[in-house]
Design a protein around this motif. Structure first.
Motif, PDB file in Angstrom:
ATOM      1  N   LEU A   1      -9.789   3.058  -4.496  1.00 18.07           N
ATOM      2  CA  LEU A   1      -8.688   2.203  -4.951  1.00 18.07           C
ATOM      3  C   LEU A   1      -7.398   2.627  -4.242  1.00 18.07           C
ATOM      4  O   LEU A   1      -6.768   3.624  -4.612  1.00 18.07           O
ATOM      5  N   GLU A   2      -7.060   1.891  -3.181  1.00 20.04           N
ATOM      6  CA  GLU A   2      -5.819   2.190  -2.462  1.00 20.04           C
ATOM      7  C   GLU A   2      -4.634   1.800  -3.348  1.00 20.04           C
ATOM      8  O   GLU A   2      -4.789   1.074  -4.338  1.00 20.04           O
ATOM      9  N   SER A   3      -3.444   2.258  -2.967  1.00 18.88           N
ATOM     10  CA  SER A   3      -2.285   2.114  -3.852  1.00 18.88           C
ATOM     11  C   SER A   3      -1.947   0.652  -4.172  1.00 18.88           C
ATOM     12  O   SER A   3      -1.541   0.343  -5.299  1.00 18.88           O
ATOM     13  N   ASP A   4      -2.136  -0.255  -3.207  1.00 15.79           N
ATOM     14  CA  ASP A   4      -1.836  -1.670  -3.491  1.00 15.79           C
ATOM     15  C   ASP A   4      -2.827  -2.239  -4.511  1.00 15.79           C
ATOM     16  O   ASP A   4      -2.465  -3.062  -5.349  1.00 15.79           O
ATOM     17  N   VAL A   5      -4.060  -1.757  -4.466  1.00 15.77           N
ATOM     18  CA  VAL A   5      -5.070  -2.207  -5.442  1.00 15.77           C
ATOM     19  C   VAL A   5      -4.737  -1.619  -6.819  1.00 15.77           C
ATOM     20  O   VAL A   5      -4.822  -2.307  -7.846  1.00 15.77           O
TER      21      VAL A   5
ATOM     22  N   LYS B   1       0.814  -1.219   0.000  1.00 12.18           N
ATOM     23  CA  LYS B   1       0.000   0.000   0.000  1.00 12.18           C
ATOM     24  C   LYS B   1       0.853   1.278   0.000  1.00 12.18           C
ATOM     25  O   LYS B   1       0.398   2.332  -0.408  1.00 12.18           O
ATOM     26  N   TYR B   2       2.096   1.149   0.525  1.00 17.06           N
ATOM     27  CA  TYR B   2       2.966   2.330   0.657  1.00 17.06           C
ATOM     28  C   TYR B   2       4.064   2.384  -0.404  1.00 17.06           C
ATOM     29  O   TYR B   2       4.861   3.317  -0.415  1.00 17.06           O
ATOM     30  N   LYS B   3       4.130   1.390  -1.277  1.00  9.05           N
ATOM     31  CA  LYS B   3       5.192   1.384  -2.291  1.00  9.05           C
ATOM     32  C   LYS B   3       4.974   2.501  -3.308  1.00  9.05           C
ATOM     33  O   LYS B   3       3.830   2.868  -3.574  1.00  9.05           O
TER      34      LYS B   3
END
Ligand SMILES: NC(=O)c1ccc[n+]([C@@H]2O[C@H](COP(=O)([O-])OP(=O)(O)OC[C@H]3O[C@@H](n4cnc5c(N)ncnc54)[C@H](OP(=O)(O)O)[C@@H]3O)[C@@H](O)[C@H]2O)c1
Length: 213
Positions: free
Chosen positions: A205-209, A178-180
């Motif tokens: 849509l979170e960053s990992d998604v 999620k934080y990449k």
């Protein structure tokens, strides 16, 4: 046979989004609302010089199937919290309102990781407030991208952002998905794919998604 409307088309995500929309067969027209002409010509592309302080004057042009907001500034560029809020909240919200009034059915926007209308952090709170404002109109479909640090070919140097990207790249193996760091092109790809999925409702849509599209 879809018509896309884009604000923030000259930015990191906006440029990628516009290029991908132009290359996508399902989008037959792309209207960008810009303050400076884009160095881009394409049979599907129409550029509308726009005064964002008086967006109502462009209301008649904000008609189509899917609207995308990739607009935003930084506190440093804006110069004050008020100026930042005007761009990140008011311009985006005005665009959403006019799009909704004109019958646009789907709204995709780039927000940010940590967006929260109740946050103590001004940036996160502004992003959360604009998300809420867009959602309250009642678009049949809303896609909100919350990317982590954006990677791409930025024209200007942003020291804080570059440090964040460097840390992200160096410690990538330790950082939860999620934080990449995420590329602007990947965020654009996720928003376009979402718009074509025809899934109704609000989709965060979170960053990992976003990375999985
Ligand atoms: N940078 C990051 O790491 C990061 C991370 C998470 C989320 N985000 C958010 O993601 C969104 C897109 O980021 P980005 O890095 O792609 O943005 P960007 O490259 O800074 O581009 C911003 C866009 O907004 C437009 N804009 C800015 N100020 C404006 C103004 N006063 N009037 C009219 N248009 C204005 C710019 O137009 P001009 O070309 O005319 O200036 C440009 O098209 C932003 O909302 C940002 O807050 C960024």
């Amino acid at each position: 046979m879809l018509t896309a409307l884009v604000i923030g088309a000259s930015g990191l995500v906006g440029t990628a989004l516009t290029e991908q929309l132009l290359a996508n067969d399902q989008y037959t027209a792309v209207h960008v609302f810009i303050r400076n002409q884009l160095p881009l010509r394409h049979p599907k592309l129409t550029q509308h010089p726009t005064d964002f302080d008086n967006l109502n004057r462009s209301a008649a042009l904000i008609k189509g199937d899917v609207a995308f907001c990739c607009l935003g500034t930084t506190m440093k560029i804006a110069g004050s919290k008020e100026a930042f809020y005007k761009v990140d909240f008011e311009y985006a919200n005005n665009f959403a309102r006019l799009a909704y009034q004109n019958g646009v059915k789907s709204f995709g926007m780039v927000s940010a990781m940590g967006a929260n209308a109740k946050s103590m952090v001004f940036y996160n709170r502004t992003k959360g407030e604009v998300e809420q404002a867009v959602c309250q109109y009642g678009f049949p479909a809303v896609y909100i991208a919350r990317p982590s640090f954006l990677v791409g070919n930025r024209k200007e140097t942003r020291i804080g952002e570059e440090i964040g990207i460097w840390i992200g790249n160096t410690l990538d193996f330790l950082i939860p998905a999620k934080y990449k760091n995420i590329t602007a092109a990947q965020v654009a790809k996720a928003l376009i794919a979402s718009s074509l999925s025809k899934k109704e409702g609000v989709h965060i849509l979170e960053s990992d998604v976003l990375q999985k599209f």
